[in-house]
Design a protein around this motif. Structure first.
Motif, PDB file in Angstrom:
ATOM      1  N   VAL B  53       1.237   8.748 -12.302  1.00 17.74           N
ATOM      2  CA  VAL B  53       0.142   7.768 -11.590  1.00 17.74           C
ATOM      3  C   VAL B  53      -0.598   8.714 -10.389  1.00 17.74           C
ATOM      4  O   VAL B  53       0.476   9.129  -9.671  1.00 17.74           O
ATOM      5  CB  VAL B  53       0.542   6.655 -11.362  1.00 17.74           C
ATOM      6  CG1 VAL B  53      -0.499   5.696 -10.477  1.00 17.74           C
ATOM      7  CG2 VAL B  53       1.138   6.079 -12.588  1.00 17.74           C
ATOM      8  N   PHE B  55      -2.688   8.032  -7.070  1.00 14.22           N
ATOM      9  CA  PHE B  55      -3.107   6.925  -6.202  1.00 14.22           C
ATOM     10  C   PHE B  55      -4.372   7.559  -5.413  1.00 14.22           C
ATOM     11  O   PHE B  55      -4.320   8.481  -4.758  1.00 14.22           O
ATOM     12  CB  PHE B  55      -1.922   6.711  -5.024  1.00 14.22           C
ATOM     13  CG  PHE B  55      -0.478   6.336  -5.700  1.00 14.22           C
ATOM     14  CD1 PHE B  55       0.243   6.950  -6.545  1.00 14.22           C
ATOM     15  CD2 PHE B  55      -0.403   4.842  -5.309  1.00 14.22           C
ATOM     16  CE1 PHE B  55       1.254   6.203  -7.178  1.00 14.22           C
ATOM     17  CE2 PHE B  55       0.860   4.201  -5.891  1.00 14.22           C
ATOM     18  CZ  PHE B  55       1.588   4.953  -7.051  1.00 14.22           C
ATOM     19  N   LYS B  61      -5.663   3.469  -8.884  1.00 11.19           N
ATOM     20  CA  LYS B  61      -4.752   4.166  -9.661  1.00 11.19           C
ATOM     21  C   LYS B  61      -5.311   4.699 -10.970  1.00 11.19           C
ATOM     22  O   LYS B  61      -5.850   4.012 -11.528  1.00 11.19           O
ATOM     23  CB  LYS B  61      -3.174   3.716  -9.754  1.00 11.19           C
ATOM     24  CG  LYS B  61      -2.674   3.211  -8.414  1.00 11.19           C
ATOM     25  CD  LYS B  61      -1.554   2.302  -8.691  1.00 11.19           C
ATOM     26  CE  LYS B  61      -1.097   1.524  -7.206  1.00 11.19           C
ATOM     27  NZ  LYS B  61      -0.567   0.167  -7.402  1.00 11.19           N
TER      28      LYS B  61
END
Lengths: 863, 141
Positions: B53, B55, B61
């Motif tokens: 993921v 950010f 995200k």
């Protein structure tokens, strides 16, 4: 010219007069009774051993109720009836309570279950439910409503309970209303909690009801989980819903044998703090306060979210390194952290200070407790600050009295070395005796009014600490006044009238109302108070330091939070008395928005009026939102007290903030009423139209897009059925309210005789269509093959055309069986062919007969 | 004509030169995402094969599977925060509504997900709330 100048002069004077509005015009002065003089004298007989729990009695609760109801005494009564009660004969809050919650009391299965006919007030109504005449229960329930604005329910219902097939049924068992009520010590605990809860916990406009799961029962979802082999991580004892409900079971309501202790306080305050989270989140145009960046930063949480392999959404709260938690549970999520930290900050100040990070601690103290904290030492300081004005005034009186008295006293509370100026022994004795009495009075007052009073002041070390703190404080005041007396014998006479002014709120009220912007409201208020005190003291020509001192004294008697709370209670009372006007305005807007053309084309827009359940057609939704503030502003301009409108801008603003939640609540009630009515109409429609819609569906199956899959046939049927429902649903989603209906209409559709007929009839047509498709496929494959043959045997010249004619044709004819076989294989695998069991051999035979025709066609078109 | 033609050309160049800011689930690559959004604030692995993921600011995200962006999570803005907005948007969709796994030990109501699979969109909200907390976009399979 001269007369023009005069005219201008008069106009200017008039303007000056109108701009400098006398404070007597303020609404709050008109609606409040003449403020009671807060007596500096305490009860003559003091029982130093009594604690808060010892003074808890009906009379005390009644006194609290009266103090609040008195704010409404000058306001217009509420009209209407509740059962036998004429609402105009009741205090406004009781009338409003019955209007709002009157149908949510007692046995929801049977409105006649309790005989309220002998009741003349709300506490009596509750006591009938408790089946205890004149009990404190009724007063505690009502006081809860007065202070919190929501219902501490006394009814056989639990919000959102899956196992509750009807009120009184829970976890598969039947319970009397009494099982849903509170025990004596729980009622005390609710009352005690009321003593400590302040804003923002007491200003939650969406927080509506507290329910109790029947005594002895766990939450139904926990019971279900245990049945399925789950649970085991600790039992949930409370739930807080953002729709404004809190539900509690026994474990959250535990009170110890010493009623001032027990998990009750932390648990219930924790749940109410969840409501603070929801309320403030909404105010900030978000969802939860606890998931806003600033809180996540101080609490050290972040969210990990992703879709897993199966496409499920996963959301997990993670901790940043260095996180410090007030409890293990506070690590669960920001919402739990928020609720746990704030409640324990108040209830276990010392522990919280040691447990959480400094920036987190400052955040909570600054934003939720007016920069105060609640460790034992700080509590004592808070009490000193609270009593400062009083102690100072009493010290002033002591010095004055003792400087003149001829009475003899014996006390060794002080000795002469405690004072900075020479003091005669008789006066030392007098001051000692009076100070000692004051110490006893104030300690007793704290023990019977502050919730931690006894637990701290009865503890050995803490008691000594407090005694010393208080003694030093009084000594400071005495020394200040003794010094004044020493240097200026006329000081006392000068300052006497101001000292008598200290308990009065007028200057504080005016100071508060002259401050506009909420960002620096507190600083502005304190500045304004100082200015007003200085103006008041100006004629006395005191040294600046003395004026500042007296200003500080006045401010200590009227801290910002308490004046704000005092004033908003009056504006709230005023708005509560105008509820009928609010309802009229809500009905008017509701009606207007239903008179414009109904449409669901535009997207819903606006946050003033929102919905969590159900739906509202967008033309009405948007109209309500567009008109919301306009109507609220109009209400503020329109409402009046005895014919006089509100004109002060700050008062208007404060009244508007009380009107907004009431207006929203009225609109929501109208929506719920309309939705319920529509639901009834929908049920009637379903009964009437089910057969007809089934007929329409089964008369023409052109809506079937995929005959192969039964699931898809059912889905297509449901879509078709929904299209045939010609009921315009305004207050819910058509697909939701007619979901089960279309399921029923489409039940066993693929077994319906007309469907089977249609399939059979369709077979012939389908077979014919399928053969055409097969032949086309063979032809297309043939063309592809022909193009390959042309590469080997071209027709680029007349010579080649002639020379290779036979070769070309042989090339195609030789490949024909292969391509025919391929086409047939594809055909056989077609789900439609399989579904309808089309006779492939018959079509194959037909294809053989067409073979030469197709070849000749290709020869003609491509060779 | 000359100067006007140049001006028009310039306008076209400018408008054509602006990068498209849309990230397409299942299509946009990591490099393309970085070109559009810049370098992420941080990256974290997640417990799925080749999963991570990225950010970004404003609590955005992006989930990657290997080199491809497969889903995104964003904060809703303005009217997007309204649950009713999404009920309206999804009214012609065969929506799926389900509760997400409860945070162990938590006693706040369930988080719910209202999804429109055919559009690859879903929204997250808490049971009983009128507002959504997250907008999710994902690859339509």
């Amino acid at each position: 010219m001269k007369s023009a100048s005069l005219l201008i002069f008069f106009i200017l004077v008039l303007n000056l007069v109108s701009c400098s509005k006398p404070t007597g015009d303020l609404l709050v002065h008109k609606i409040s009774k003449h403020p009671k003089q807060e007596s500096a004298r305490y009860v003559a007989t003091i029982d130093a051993q009594k604690c808060l729990k010892d003074v808890f009695a009906i009379e005390l609760v009644k006194k609290e109720i009266k103090e609040i109801e008195d704010r409404y005494s000058n306001l217009s009564k509420v009209s209407g009836k509740w059962k036998h009660l004429d609402l105009s004969s009741l205090p406004i809050p009781q009338a409003n309570f019955l209007k709002k919650y009157g149908s949510r009391l007692g046995d929801l299965n049977n409105s006649q279950a309790f005989d309220f006919s002998s009741c003349q007030d709300v506490p009596c109504v509750f006591n009938k439910i408790y089946q205890k005449e004149g009990d404190v229960a009724g007063y505690v329930h009502y006081l809860w409503y007065l202070k919190m604005g929501n219902l501490l329910a006394a009814t056989n219902t639990v919000y959102n309970a899956k196992s509750q097939s009807k009120p009184g049924i829970y976890n598969g068992k039947e319970f009397a209303v009494s099982a849903y009520l509170y025990r004596e010590n729980e009622l005390y605990a609710f009352w005690r909690l009321l003593q400590l809860l302040k804003e923002p916990h007491t200003k939650l406009s969406d927080f509506t009801e507290i329910h109790r799961v029947p005594q002895g029962e766990s939450f139904d979802f926990e019971v279900e989980e245990r049945k399925n082999g789950g649970g085991g991580l600790g039992e949930t004892c409370g739930l807080a819903w953002s729709s404004g409900y809190v539900i509690l079971q026994d474990l959250c309501l535990q009170v110890s044998s010493d009623k001032d202790f027990g998990y009750f306080y932390q648990a219930v305050m924790h749940e109410i703090t969840h409501q603070v989270d929801y309320h403030q989140g909404r105010e900030n145009k978000g969802t939860y306060r606890s998931t806003e960046k600033d809180y996540l930063d101080v609490a050290k949480f972040y969210l990990k979210e992703y879709k897993d392999e199966s496409g499920q959404t996963v959301r997990q709260w993670e901790h940043h390194p260095g996180i410090k938690l007030v409890s293990g549970y506070a690590g669960t999520s920001p919402a739990e952290n928020f609720a746990e930290t704030i409640s324990l900050f108040r209830l276990e100040g010392t522990k919280t200070k040691k447990s959480i990070a400094e920036d987190h601690w400052k955040f909570v103290s600054g934003k939720y407790f007016f920069d105060k904290s609640f460790e034992n030492k700080e509590l004592m300081k808070n009490w000193l600050a609270k009593k400062a004005s009083d102690a100072s005034t009493r010290s002033f009186q002591m010095v004055e009295e003792c400087s003149k008295t001829t009475q003899t006293f014996t006390s060794n509370y002080f000795n002469k070395s405690d004072f900075i100026v020479p003091v005669l022994p008789a006066m030392v004795q007098c001051l000692s005796a009076r100070a000692s009495d004051l110490s006893l009075e104030i300690s007793s007052d704290i023990k019977t009014k502050e919730i931690e009073g006894c637990s701290i002041l009865n503890a050995y070390k803490a008691k000594d600490e407090w005694d010393l703190l208080f003694k030093n404080e009084v000594r400071t005041y005495l020394n200040k006044y003794l010094k004044q007396l020493h240097t200026d014998s006329g000081y006392f006479a000068k300052v006497q009238s101001f000292m008598e002014l200290i308990p009065k709120k007028d200057m504080a009220v005016d100071a508060f109302l002259s401050c506009g912007s909420p960002e620096d409201e507190k600083a502005c208020y304190e500045e304004e108070v100082k200015k007003k005190v200085n103006i008041s003291l100006a004629p006395l020509e005191l040294p600046e330091a003395h004026s500042e001192d007296l200003a500080r004294l006045y401010l200590e008697a009227h801290p910002f939070e308490s004046i704000r709370s005092h004033l908003t209670s009056y504006y709230k009372a005023f708005v509560q008395s105008q509820k009928s006007e609010v309802e009229i305005a809500a009905k008017s807007l509701w009606k207007t928005c239903h008179e414009i053309p109904i449409s669901d084309e535009a997207a819903p827009s606006g946050r003033m009026f929102t919905l969590s359940e159900g739906y509202l057609i967008s033309s009405v939704y948007n109209c309500l939102n567009e008109g919301f503030m306009r109507e609220a502003d109009s209400l503020v301009q329109h409402i009046s007290f005895k014919g006089e409108k509100v004109e002060h801008p700050k008062e208007e603003s404060l009244i508007k903030s009380e009107i907004l939640p009431e207006f929203l609540s009225s609109l929501r009630s109208l929506y719920l009423e309309a939705r319920t009515k529509e639901a009834q109409g929908i049920e009637e429609f379903k009964l009437k139209e089910k057969e007809q819609i089934r007929k329409i569906i089964t008369s023409d199956f052109s809506w079937v897009s995929d005959v192969v899959s039964e699931v898809n046939v059912l889905r297509d049927c449901q879509k078709k059925a929904l299209r045939e429902v010609n009921y315009q649903v305004l207050y819910d989603q058509k697909s939701v309210v007619f979901g089960t209906f279309v399921n029923d209409v489409c039940q066993n559709i693929t077994q319906a005789p007309s469907y089977l007929d249609w399939i059979e009839k369709s077979k012939t047509e389908l077979t014919s269509k399928s053969y055409t498709n097969l032949e086309t496929r063979v032809f297309d494959l043939g063309v592809q093959e022909a193009k390959k043959c042309l590469q080997s045997y071209p027709i680029d010249t007349s010579l080649n055309r002639t020379k290779f004619k036979k070769d070309r044709e042989d090339c195609l004819v030789n490949s024909w069986p292969g391509l025919e076989s391929r086409a047939i294989k594809e055909f056989e695998a077609d789900p439609v062919v399989v579904k309808f069991q089309i006779n492939v051999p018959a079509l194959k035979a037909k294809l053989e007969l067409s073979r030469r025709r197709l070849q000749l066609k290709i020869f003609k078109e491509h060779f | 004509m000359g100067p006007q033609f140049i001006l028009l050309s310039l306008f076209l160049i400018v408008s054509c030169g602006q990068k498209s800011s849309s990230v397409k689930m299942g299509v946009t690559t990591r490099a393309e995402l970085v070109a559009i959004k810049g370098e992420p604030l941080k990256e974290e692995k997640i417990p799925i094969k080749e999963g991570q993921v990225m950010f970004y600011e404003n609590d955005e995200k992006y989930q990657l599977k290997g080199d491809v962006v497969v889903s995104s999570f964003k904060a809703p803005l303005g009217d997007e925060q309204l649950l009713i907005f999404w009920k309206h948007k999804f009214k012609d969709c065969l929506t799926i509504s389900k509760s997400l796994d409860k945070i162990p030990g938590s006693h706040t109501p369930h988080e719910m997900e209202l999804a429109c699979p055919e559009s690859g969109q879903s929204v997250i909200y808490t049971q009983g709330s009128d507002l959504i907390s997250r907008l999710v976009e994902y690859e339509v399979r």
